[in-house]
Design an enzyme around this catalytic site. Structure first.
Site, PDB file in Angstrom:
ATOM      1  N   HIS A  24      70.845  21.799 -25.038  1.00 16.61           N
ATOM      2  CA  HIS A  24      71.611  21.433 -26.219  1.00 16.61           C
ATOM      3  C   HIS A  24      72.677  20.412 -25.824  1.00 16.61           C
ATOM      4  CE1 HIS A  24      70.599  25.492 -28.133  1.00 16.61           C
ATOM      5  NE2 HIS A  24      70.451  25.765 -26.840  1.00 16.61           N
ATOM      6  N   TYR A  25      73.249  19.721 -26.795  1.00 18.93           N
ATOM      7  CA  TYR A  25      74.569  19.144 -26.581  1.00 18.93           C
ATOM      8  C   TYR A  25      75.563  19.944 -27.409  1.00 18.93           C
ATOM      9  CZ  TYR A  25      74.146  16.025 -30.823  1.00 18.93           C
ATOM     10  OH  TYR A  25      74.004  15.487 -32.081  1.00 18.93           O
ATOM     11  N   THR A  26      76.839  19.901 -26.995  1.00 17.06           N
ATOM     12  CA  THR A  26      77.840  20.725 -27.655  1.00 17.06           C
ATOM     13  C   THR A  26      78.177  20.209 -29.053  1.00 17.06           C
ATOM     14  OG1 THR A  26      79.555  19.452 -26.507  1.00 17.06           O
ATOM     15  CG2 THR A  26      78.882  21.567 -25.523  1.00 17.06           C
ATOM     16  N   GLU A  89      74.198  24.391 -22.615  1.00 20.93           N
ATOM     17  CA  GLU A  89      74.974  23.466 -23.447  1.00 20.93           C
ATOM     18  C   GLU A  89      75.508  22.344 -22.557  1.00 20.93           C
ATOM     19  OE1 GLU A  89      75.677  23.151 -26.604  1.00 20.93           O
ATOM     20  OE2 GLU A  89      75.144  25.071 -27.555  1.00 20.93           O
ATOM     21  N   HIS A 131      66.934  21.561 -28.168  1.00 20.70           N
ATOM     22  CA  HIS A 131      67.215  22.291 -29.409  1.00 20.70           C
ATOM     23  C   HIS A 131      66.468  21.668 -30.584  1.00 20.70           C
ATOM     24  CE1 HIS A 131      70.612  24.544 -31.776  1.00 20.70           C
ATOM     25  NE2 HIS A 131      69.453  25.152 -31.855  1.00 20.70           N
ATOM     26  N   ASP A 141      69.799  17.666 -31.311  1.00 21.16           N
ATOM     27  CA  ASP A 141      70.317  17.620 -29.943  1.00 21.16           C
ATOM     28  C   ASP A 141      69.286  18.114 -28.930  1.00 21.16           C
ATOM     29  OD1 ASP A 141      70.968  20.228 -31.265  1.00 21.16           O
ATOM     30  OD2 ASP A 141      71.786  20.763 -29.311  1.00 21.16           O
TER      31      ASP A 141
END
Length: 239
Positions: A24-26, A89, A131, A141
Site C-alpha cells: 500500500h501507500y499511506t 504500508e 492494494h 495504491d
C-alpha cells in the site's frame, strides 16, 4: 533486518498462515500521521509494517496475527485478503496530497523487507500484489510510480515486457470474444472479473488496475494491444 517496534492494537487472530503480500501507500501528508493512525484503536486500521521514506521500517503487528489493511478485497478466489496476507504500508502522500516517486532508500528497504517476509512464509510471486489489485474499485495504491519491475527483478512478484503489440483497443462498450478472453485472462491472473463478453465499467476499472501495476505508462482502462500482450505474457509465466 532492523525494525522499530511500534505496536498497534488493531489486529486479531489468523486462522491459517499468510500466503499473500499486499503493498500500500499511506496516502497521508506525513509518515508520522500515518503511523499515528495505524496505531489508533478508534481508526480500526493497521498493517504489519510501515516503511518510511528514509528507509526506516516500523513493525506494528506480528505476522502471525491478522492486521486490518486490505478491507473489502479479492485475489485469486480469496475474499478475506486480510486473513491471507501480510500488509506493508509505504509512506507516500498519494494522489490526494502530492503523489511522488518513492525514494531509493525506501525502495531498498521494501525489497529487503519483502525478502525477509517471504523467508518465513510460502508466498508465490503471483501473490505479491498491490492494494489496487485486490480492491480495484476502491483503491489505486501504491500507484503507477511504484517500481514493480525492480521488485520483480529482485525476485519478488511477476513482471513481463513485450515488444510493441498491435491490436484493436478494447474499451468500455465493446462486446464479443475478444472481451471475453480479456476478462478470462484477468480472472486467471487473480482479479474479480468474471467473463461476460461485455466490456462494462467494472472491466474498465480492473484493466486500469492491471495497467497501474504491469503497464504503468498507460492506465486509462483501455485494453490496447500491449496491455493484452503483457497479460498473456504474465499468464505464461505461470500466474
Amino acid at each position: 533486518m532492523d525494525f522499530i517496534d511500534a505496536p498497534s492494537p488493531n489486529f486479531d487472530a489468523r486462522t491459517a498462515p499468510p500466503h499473500m503480500l499486499v503493498l500500500h501507500y499511506t496516502g497521508m501528508e506525513t509518515g508520522e500521521g500515518a503511523l499515528e493512525r495505524l496505531r489508533d484503536p478508534e481508526a480500526r486500521v493497521s498493517s504489519h509494517y510501515l516503511v518510511e521514506e528514509d528507509g526506516r521500517v516500523f513493525r506494528l503487528v506480528p505476522e502471525e496475527r491478522r492486521a486490518w489493511h486490505a478491507g473489502r478485497s479479492f485475489w485469486r478466489g480469496e475474499r478475506n485478503v486480510n486473513a491471507a496476507s501480510v500488509g506493508i504500508e509505504i509512506v507516500n502522500p498519494g494522489h490526494e496530497f502530492g503523489y511522488r516517486p518513492f525514494p531509493e532508500a525506501q525502495i531498498a528497504a521494501v525489497v529487503e523487507l519483502v525478502a525477509d517476509i517471504r523467508s518465513r512464509w510460502t508466498i508465490e510471486d503471483r501473490n505479491v500484489v498491490g492494494h489496487s489489485d485486490v480492491a480495484p474499485d476502491r483503491k489505486i495504491d501504491p500507484g503507477e510510480l511504484f517500481p514493480w519491475k525492480r521488485l520483480a527483478e529482485a525476485g519478488h512478484g511477476l513482471w513481463a515486457e513485450v515488444p510493441a503489440a498491435p491490436g484493436e483497443p478494447l474499451a468500455e462498450g465493446a462486446e464479443g470474444a475478444g472481451v471475453f478472453a480479456l476478462q478470462a485472462g484477468l480472472t486467471r491472473l487473480g482479479f474479480d472479473c468474471a467473463p461476460s463478453g461485455t466490456f462494462d465499467g467494472q472491466t474498465k476499472t480492473v484493466v486500469s488496475a492491471f495497467q497501474r501495476h504491469w503497464r504503468p505508462e498507460r492506465f486509462d482502462g483501455v485494453a490496447d494491444g500491449e496491455t493484452r500482450a503483457r497479460l498473456i505474457a504474465l499468464l505464461r509465466l505461470g500466474a
